[in-house]
Scaffold this motif. Structure first.
Motif, short mmCIF file in Angstrom:
data_model
loop_
_atom_site.label_atom_id
_atom_site.label_comp_id
_atom_site.label_asym_id
_atom_site.label_seq_id
_atom_site.Cartn_x
_atom_site.Cartn_y
_atom_site.Cartn_z
N PRO A 222 0.83 -1.22 0.00
CA PRO A 222 0.00 0.00 0.00
C PRO A 222 0.86 1.26 0.00
N ARG A 223 0.51 2.23 -0.85
CA ARG A 223 1.37 3.39 -1.04
C ARG A 223 1.59 4.16 0.26
N HIS A 224 0.55 4.29 1.07
CA HIS A 224 0.73 5.08 2.29
C HIS A 224 1.68 4.39 3.26
N ARG A 225 1.77 3.04 3.19
CA ARG A 225 2.72 2.33 4.05
C ARG A 225 4.13 2.40 3.45
N ALA A 226 4.23 2.26 2.13
CA ALA A 226 5.54 2.34 1.49
C ALA A 226 6.20 3.70 1.76
N GLU A 227 5.39 4.77 1.74
CA GLU A 227 5.93 6.11 1.99
C GLU A 227 6.48 6.23 3.41
N ARG A 228 5.90 5.49 4.35
CA ARG A 228 6.39 5.51 5.73
C ARG A 228 7.74 4.81 5.85
N ALA A 229 8.05 3.93 4.89
CA ALA A 229 9.32 3.21 4.95
C ALA A 229 10.50 4.07 4.50
N ILE A 230 10.21 5.12 3.72
CA ILE A 230 11.28 5.96 3.20
C ILE A 230 12.04 6.60 4.37
#
Length: 336
Positions: free
Chosen positions: A139-147
């Motif tokens: 999910p994009r909103h979770r991937a962005e948190r990984a950055i």
């Protein structure tokens, strides 16, 4: 595997930095660069297209990358960027947030966020990856948190991704153009799995991605433990907290069995040693035992079944007479 190699040294020294700045903006995303080495900027980059994913090993002098909101409005490819840093260091700024990255750690970024990256004083060597946000199975909103989260290339999924990137880029000639889409899927799955691990959210990955990542982990485990004669499906399943039945089902989709993979890998490594002049003074049974086959007769039978000749004959046919590659003191001479 086809690729494009780009070098700044092919143009006049005074134009190299401008060339490299334009190149980075066109192959990645619009950005500004500055460097104390701008007067003679010596850099190289290889661009490898794997379907939707791009891999780019690169080496360049210390530099500052800056991507602003204006650059983002100008063009946003909507990619996640992942770099395995092999040499040098980098300090990344997202507004007030700052992180530092050192060899065998990952730098992650998002082309939709302004950033500034300041490298250290040492020349940079890295393997970069560009993954479109639309294809990452997370999910994009979770991937962005990984950055920006810490991700190591020495353990866990990061180590598996590092192994894939270094072996792939080192052995490009072993792959065909038709392999590119499949390799792109594998790479995307590994990036997604590393992000999910950093978030402690592996359950967010689609089942297919989790399964492919698990198979890759198991294959890496097998390669690391080939020397253990007790490496069995039971041992492997226990190490990965799955049942033996589940392990066999995973490999059924790979078109092989766990036992066949172990046997083939051991024999391939033993064959490489038998053909290596450096190992010419080592008994055949020692080489078999090194790769988890301590019974000389069983090793010989398995080798002959796989390659058509016993291991001793294979060595003789490959290297010539025993000891031909050894000096009088038993050491391999220089240059062999």
């Amino acid at each position: 595997m086809p690729s494009v190699v780009l070098r700044s040294t092919g143009i006049p020294a005074a134009d190299r930095f401008d060339y490299w700045r334009d190149l980075m903006s066109s192959t990645h995303a619009p950005m500004d660069l500055r460097s104390d080495d701008a007067c003679d900027f010596r850099a190289r980059q290889r661009v490898i297209e794997l379907g939707d994913v791009t891999v780019w090993p690169a080496a360049f002098p210390p530099v500052v990358f800056r991507r602003t909101a204006q650059h983002i409005r100008q063009a946003d490819p909507e990619n996640y960027h992942v770099s395995l840093l092999l040499r040098g260091e980098g300090h990344i700024f997202w507004g007030r947030q700052e992180v530092s990255r050192y060899p065998f750690s990952y730098h992650t970024n998002d082309t939709s966020r302004p950033y500034e990256i300041v490298s250290g004083k040492q020349r940079i060597l890295l393997i970069g990856v560009e993954v479109p946000k639309a294809v990452l199975p997370l999910p994009r909103h979770r991937a962005e948190r990984a950055i920006g989260l810490p991700m190591s290339g020495r353990e866990g999924m990061g180590a598996l991704l590092a192994q894939f990137l270094t072996q792939f880029t080192r052995n490009l000639n072993d792959y065909r153009l038709s392999d590119a889409p499949r390799l792109g899927v594998v790479l995307t799955d590994l990036v997604a799995a590393m992000f999910a691990h950093a978030l402690e959210s592996e359950n967010l990955l689609p089942p297919d991605t989790r399964q492919r990542a698990l198979v890759l982990r198991i294959k890496a485990f097998i390669q690391q433990h080939l020397a253990d004669p007790h490496l069995t499906p039971t041992h492997i399943a226990a190490a990965h907290h799955i049942s033996v039945g589940h392990l066999h089902r995973l490999f059924r989709t790979e078109g092989t069995t766990v036992a066949a993979l172990i046997r083939r890998s051991r024999l391939e490594n033993a064959r490489a040693d038998l053909a290596d002049p450096i190992c010419a003074g080592q008994p055949v049974h020692t080489i078999g035992a090194r790769w988890g086959m301590p019974q000389a007769s069983e090793f010989s039978r398995a080798f002959r079944a796989a390659y058509g000749v016993p291991p001793r004959d294979y060595r003789h046919n490959t290297l010539g007479a025993p000891g031909a590659f050894l000096s009088s003191d038993g050491e391999a001479p220089t240059g062999t």
